[in-house]
Enzyme design. Sequence first.
Site, PDB file in Angstrom:
ATOM      1  N   ASP A  35      35.891  16.770   4.941  1.00 22.93           N
ATOM      2  CA  ASP A  35      36.739  15.551   4.877  1.00 22.93           C
ATOM      3  C   ASP A  35      38.336  16.204   5.047  1.00 22.93           C
ATOM      4  O   ASP A  35      38.583  17.222   5.440  1.00 22.93           O
ATOM      5  CB  ASP A  35      36.321  14.854   3.568  1.00 22.93           C
ATOM      6  CG  ASP A  35      36.589  13.432   3.759  1.00 22.93           C
ATOM      7  OD1 ASP A  35      37.287  12.912   4.781  1.00 22.93           O
ATOM      8  OD2 ASP A  35      36.015  12.699   2.982  1.00 22.93           O
ATOM      9  N   ASP A  47      36.889   5.093   8.375  1.00 30.59           N
ATOM     10  CA  ASP A  47      35.413   4.630   7.667  1.00 30.59           C
ATOM     11  C   ASP A  47      34.864   3.390   7.995  1.00 30.59           C
ATOM     12  O   ASP A  47      35.643   2.340   7.925  1.00 30.59           O
ATOM     13  CB  ASP A  47      35.733   4.697   6.050  1.00 30.59           C
ATOM     14  CG  ASP A  47      35.973   5.869   5.530  1.00 30.59           C
ATOM     15  OD1 ASP A  47      36.164   7.037   6.277  1.00 30.59           O
ATOM     16  OD2 ASP A  47      35.992   6.248   4.124  1.00 30.59           O
TER      17      ASP A  47
HETATM   18  C1  GLA Z   1      36.404   9.624   3.320  1.00 31.34           C
HETATM   19  C2  GLA Z   1      35.090   9.759   4.522  1.00 31.34           C
HETATM   20  C3  GLA Z   1      34.086   9.202   4.305  1.00 31.34           C
HETATM   21  C4  GLA Z   1      33.381   9.497   2.728  1.00 31.34           C
HETATM   22  C5  GLA Z   1      34.572   9.495   1.681  1.00 31.34           C
HETATM   23  C6  GLA Z   1      34.385  10.221   0.401  1.00 31.34           C
HETATM   24  O1  GLA Z   1      36.745   8.379   3.239  1.00 31.34           O
HETATM   25  O2  GLA Z   1      35.729   9.579   5.699  1.00 31.34           O
HETATM   26  O3  GLA Z   1      33.200   9.170   4.909  1.00 31.34           O
HETATM   27  O4  GLA Z   1      33.112  10.897   2.701  1.00 31.34           O
HETATM   28  O5  GLA Z   1      35.885  10.018   1.905  1.00 31.34           O
HETATM   29  O6  GLA Z   1      35.183  10.179  -0.667  1.00 31.34           O
END
Ligand code: GLA
Length: 378
Positions: A126, A183
């Site tokens: 990430d 996301d």
């Molecule tokens: C980010 C990523 C997500 C997930 C969250 C976890 O937002 O883009 O896909 O992994 O972190 O905290």
Amino acid sequence: MLAKRPPMGWNSWNTFGAKIDENMIREMADRMVDDGYLACGYEYLVIDDCWALRERDENGRLVPDPAKFPSGMKALADYVHAKGLKFGMYSCAGIETCAGYPSSFGHEFVDAETFADWGVDFLKYDFCNFPKSADARTAYSTMAVALKATGREILFSACNWGCCDVHHWARAVGCHMFRSTGDINDSYASFREIGLSQMKLLDTSAVGCYNDPDMLIVGMNGAGNVGMGGCNEIEYRAHFAMWCLYGVPLIMGCDLRVIEPKYRELLQNKLLLRIDQDEESRPPMVVYEQWDMYALVRHLSNGEYAIGFFNMSDELRDKPWNTPIAVFSDFGLPVYSGYDLEVTDVFTGETRVVSDRLRPDGLQPHEAKLYLCRPVKH
Ligand code: GLA
């Protein structure tokens, strides 16, 4: 070689967020095998953020939270491997993960070793809390090299949300897939925004390293960590059809223990998976774009094509003048070619032969139609 095809699997984040533990992961492994997902190609079972303790141990190693994973990660990986699945985990290029757990900035080599020791086969990496003074490309290169140096084959899934020009360096630095968007959440608006944002950015997605427009929301029905009202069946079908036509990773996110049979069938649709997993991994071409509707054509291996229609508008489109059309000459099959197309609707399995053009009879709001096609002589 890793990632010969777009990676397929399941990830804990969409439904469970921080509420993860080893029993749930074992149950999901059981479902993946017993309910036929593994047989369809869904092989990676990935634990996302929130698995660790807030502090590293005295050797600077990451520690699984014993309240959530009392048997430890090695034992869990063994369970997952014994089922014939592959085991995935999560870390972050910044100084803390998105949920505030210890992260791999400055710890890349020790963390890669820890993951390899546990038997990890897939690392999602990430981008939260990444120092302003640091360079994203270098950080992802470093973890790619650290993983490779362990000697274990670990698929490297970069997750920096399309930032810092990642489309243009992910492959070069050794990533096997790269998140290209923010996301996803379980709503039509999110699927729409993310899906359309990558429609014309798939040319750098191919064998060995794929554009990843985030995980699947199919079957969530608004439940869980990113459930934001959910989608209807038409929308889940369109989302899955779009990801398959794009030829991108298919990482499921719903609770496989309670999924409705119709969504299990969708996720296991053989024709859709054949399109997604096509070995040539060519991107689709947009051949129609009007009034929030799209037609895309994609070359597949073995002489086949896929043609997809997407009505992303909120209107019913059911007239010849307002439905999208794929004119065959627009992708190299002019009327004088001597060929028709035999087209199979991937949702119904119906096959027919059409000349010069293909147009769906009608599209509900947000509906998609997808056809597997092959040229046949008149
Ligand atoms: C980010 C990523 C997500 C997930 C969250 C976890 O937002 O883009 O896909 O992994 O972190 O905290």
